[in-house]
Design a protein around this motif. Sequence first.
Motif, PDB file in Angstrom:
ATOM      1  N   CYS A  16     -10.323  -5.065   1.533  1.00 35.95           N
ATOM      2  CA  CYS A  16      -8.936  -5.388   1.892  1.00 35.95           C
ATOM      3  C   CYS A  16      -7.954  -4.442   1.213  1.00 35.95           C
ATOM      4  N   PHE A  17      -8.170  -4.172  -0.054  1.00 38.29           N
ATOM      5  CA  PHE A  17      -7.299  -3.261  -0.798  1.00 38.29           C
ATOM      6  C   PHE A  17      -7.343  -1.858  -0.203  1.00 38.29           C
ATOM      7  N   ALA A  18      -8.524  -1.349   0.072  1.00 39.67           N
ATOM      8  CA  ALA A  18      -8.670  -0.013   0.646  1.00 39.67           C
ATOM      9  C   ALA A  18      -8.042   0.058   2.037  1.00 39.67           C
ATOM     10  N   SER A  19      -8.195  -0.981   2.840  1.00 41.48           N
ATOM     11  CA  SER A  19      -7.590  -1.013   4.175  1.00 41.48           C
ATOM     12  C   SER A  19      -6.071  -1.007   4.100  1.00 41.48           C
ATOM     13  N   ALA A  20      -5.502  -1.746   3.157  1.00 44.14           N
ATOM     14  CA  ALA A  20      -4.048  -1.788   3.004  1.00 44.14           C
ATOM     15  C   ALA A  20      -3.501  -0.430   2.573  1.00 44.14           C
ATOM     16  N   ILE A  21      -4.171   0.208   1.635  1.00 41.54           N
ATOM     17  CA  ILE A  21      -3.737   1.542   1.184  1.00 41.54           C
ATOM     18  C   ILE A  21      -3.810   2.537   2.332  1.00 41.54           C
ATOM     19  N   LEU A  26      -1.096   5.993   6.447  1.00 44.90           N
ATOM     20  CA  LEU A  26      -0.934   6.458   7.820  1.00 44.90           C
ATOM     21  C   LEU A  26       0.452   6.134   8.364  1.00 44.90           C
ATOM     22  N   GLY A  27       0.991   4.979   8.034  1.00 38.63           N
ATOM     23  CA  GLY A  27       2.329   4.622   8.479  1.00 38.63           C
ATOM     24  C   GLY A  27       3.388   5.505   7.865  1.00 38.63           C
ATOM     25  N   ASP A  28       3.278   5.786   6.583  1.00 39.80           N
ATOM     26  CA  ASP A  28       4.237   6.644   5.891  1.00 39.80           C
ATOM     27  C   ASP A  28       4.152   8.068   6.413  1.00 39.80           C
TER      28      ASP A  28
END
Length: 102
Positions: A16-21, A26-28
């Motif tokens: 979950c942590f890796a997916s959020a990062i 990618l969004g930034d």
Amino acid sequence: MKFPVVPVVVLILFTCFASAIWAIYLGDRSLRQQTWSSFIYTHGYQSGKYKKMDNFNSYESCRDAALDQSAFYDNAPWECGLGCQFDSRSQGFQCAAMQNER
């Protein structure tokens, strides 16, 4: 045989942590590539003082706004930057590209 609960929970949290990062990165990255920012150096390039305006869709719109502001500040130097973000190490904005063409 016992089910290994702790390693599974740790693996789920890490995923979950890796997916959020990854999603934030990618969004930034996509936002930085699409917007222009204008910088009007009211006391010259080397002073570190500037007026900044953000979220221009094209270089032409950024340039027009920068030229208007530059004229207001007695033809102060100006630049338009693509994909600018604040760099805390250098305490200033870093841009992917900078232009100053009339």
